[in-house]
Design a protein around this motif. Structure first.
Motif, short mmCIF file in Angstrom:
data_model
loop_
_atom_site.label_atom_id
_atom_site.label_comp_id
_atom_site.label_asym_id
_atom_site.label_seq_id
_atom_site.Cartn_x
_atom_site.Cartn_y
_atom_site.Cartn_z
N ASP A 1 2.27 7.78 7.33
CA ASP A 1 1.19 6.83 7.08
C ASP A 1 1.77 5.45 6.76
O ASP A 1 2.71 5.34 5.96
N PRO A 2 1.20 4.40 7.35
CA PRO A 2 1.67 3.05 7.02
C PRO A 2 1.24 2.64 5.62
O PRO A 2 0.24 3.16 5.09
N PRO A 3 1.97 1.72 4.99
CA PRO A 3 1.63 1.29 3.63
C PRO A 3 0.18 0.82 3.49
O PRO A 3 -0.45 1.10 2.47
N ASP A 4 -0.36 0.13 4.49
CA ASP A 4 -1.74 -0.35 4.39
C ASP A 4 -2.73 0.81 4.29
O ASP A 4 -3.74 0.71 3.62
N HIS A 5 -2.42 1.92 4.96
CA HIS A 5 -3.30 3.10 4.88
C HIS A 5 -3.25 3.69 3.47
O HIS A 5 -4.28 4.11 2.93
N ILE A 6 -2.07 3.74 2.89
CA ILE A 6 -1.94 4.25 1.53
C ILE A 6 -2.69 3.34 0.55
O ILE A 6 -3.42 3.82 -0.30
N GLN A 7 -2.54 2.03 0.72
CA GLN A 7 -3.24 1.09 -0.15
C GLN A 7 -4.75 1.26 -0.01
O GLN A 7 -5.47 1.28 -1.01
N GLN A 8 -5.23 1.40 1.21
CA GLN A 8 -6.66 1.59 1.44
C GLN A 8 -7.14 2.89 0.78
O GLN A 8 -8.20 2.94 0.16
N GLY A 9 -6.36 3.93 0.91
CA GLY A 9 -6.72 5.21 0.31
C GLY A 9 -6.71 5.16 -1.21
O GLY A 9 -7.61 5.71 -1.86
N VAL A 10 -5.72 4.51 -1.79
CA VAL A 10 -5.66 4.37 -3.25
C VAL A 10 -6.88 3.58 -3.73
O VAL A 10 -7.52 3.95 -4.72
N HIS A 11 -7.20 2.52 -3.03
CA HIS A 11 -8.39 1.74 -3.39
C HIS A 11 -9.64 2.62 -3.34
O HIS A 11 -10.48 2.58 -4.24
N GLY A 12 -9.75 3.44 -2.30
CA GLY A 12 -10.88 4.37 -2.19
C GLY A 12 -10.91 5.37 -3.34
O GLY A 12 -11.97 5.63 -3.91
N LEU A 13 -9.76 5.92 -3.68
CA LEU A 13 -9.69 6.87 -4.80
C LEU A 13 -10.14 6.21 -6.10
O LEU A 13 -10.89 6.81 -6.87
N LEU A 14 -9.72 4.98 -6.32
CA LEU A 14 -10.10 4.27 -7.55
C LEU A 14 -11.59 3.96 -7.59
O LEU A 14 -12.15 3.76 -8.66
N GLU A 15 -12.21 3.96 -6.42
CA GLU A 15 -13.67 3.76 -6.34
C GLU A 15 -14.44 5.07 -6.40
O GLU A 15 -15.65 5.09 -6.24
N GLY A 16 -13.72 6.18 -6.56
CA GLY A 16 -14.39 7.47 -6.69
C GLY A 16 -14.50 8.27 -5.40
O GLY A 16 -15.15 9.32 -5.37
N LYS A 17 -13.87 7.82 -4.34
CA LYS A 17 -13.92 8.54 -3.07
C LYS A 17 -12.81 9.59 -3.02
O LYS A 17 -11.83 9.53 -3.74
N ILE A 18 -13.00 10.55 -2.14
CA ILE A 18 -11.96 11.54 -1.85
C ILE A 18 -11.25 11.07 -0.59
O ILE A 18 -11.90 10.72 0.40
N TRP A 19 -9.93 11.06 -0.60
CA TRP A 19 -9.16 10.57 0.55
C TRP A 19 -8.46 11.74 1.24
O TRP A 19 -7.27 11.97 1.16
#
Length: 139
Positions: free
Chosen positions: A113-131
């Protein structure tokens, strides 16, 4: 929830890589990030900051599934209700994602996974989403 109100812990034996990932995520999300060597270094930490929820990112690199499952269980058992756990550097094709989700993992990032995908996923997790992919969740 605002990402600044979170503490992110990148856990694994590769300190330099984990610190780089933590610095990247801190710059992108604003959450405080720290690199730790083991799960035991995370569970029960924070001292005065216990009011802040934790996101633990566990490095899967070179771990066999059974060892990984034990670490996930150890971490999830020591986390609070508002804390989250995700894994990164998982090798595709191991077919252990469903078991990880069953054991409490809320985000899965693969080794390629590229770093931007990880950042996007972490942002989603912090918003309460499941990644986790819909395909895995539907199973």
């Amino acid at each position: 929830m605002n990402s600044v109100s979170w503490n992110i812990y990148v856990v694994g034996p590769c300190r330099v890589n984990n610190e780089l990932l933590g610095s990247f995520l801190e710059a992108e999300n604003g959450a405080k990030c720290a690199a730790k060597k083991t799960i035991d270094d995370v569970v029960g930490v924070d001292g005065q900051e216990t009011a802040k929820p934790k996101l633990v990112l566990l490095d899967c690199f070179a771990k066999d599934p059974e060892r990984l499952f034990l670490e996930v269980e150890s971490c999830c058992g020591g986390l609070g209700n508002s804390d989250l756990m995700a894994v990164f550097n998982l090798i595709r094709g191991l077919r252990i994602e469903e078991e990880l989700v069953t054991r409490g993992v809320r985000g899965i990032f693969y080794a390629n996974d590229p770093p931007d995908h990880i950042q996007q996923g972490v942002h989603g997790l912090l918003e309460g989403k499941i990644w986790v992919s819909r395909k895995i969740l539907s199973r």
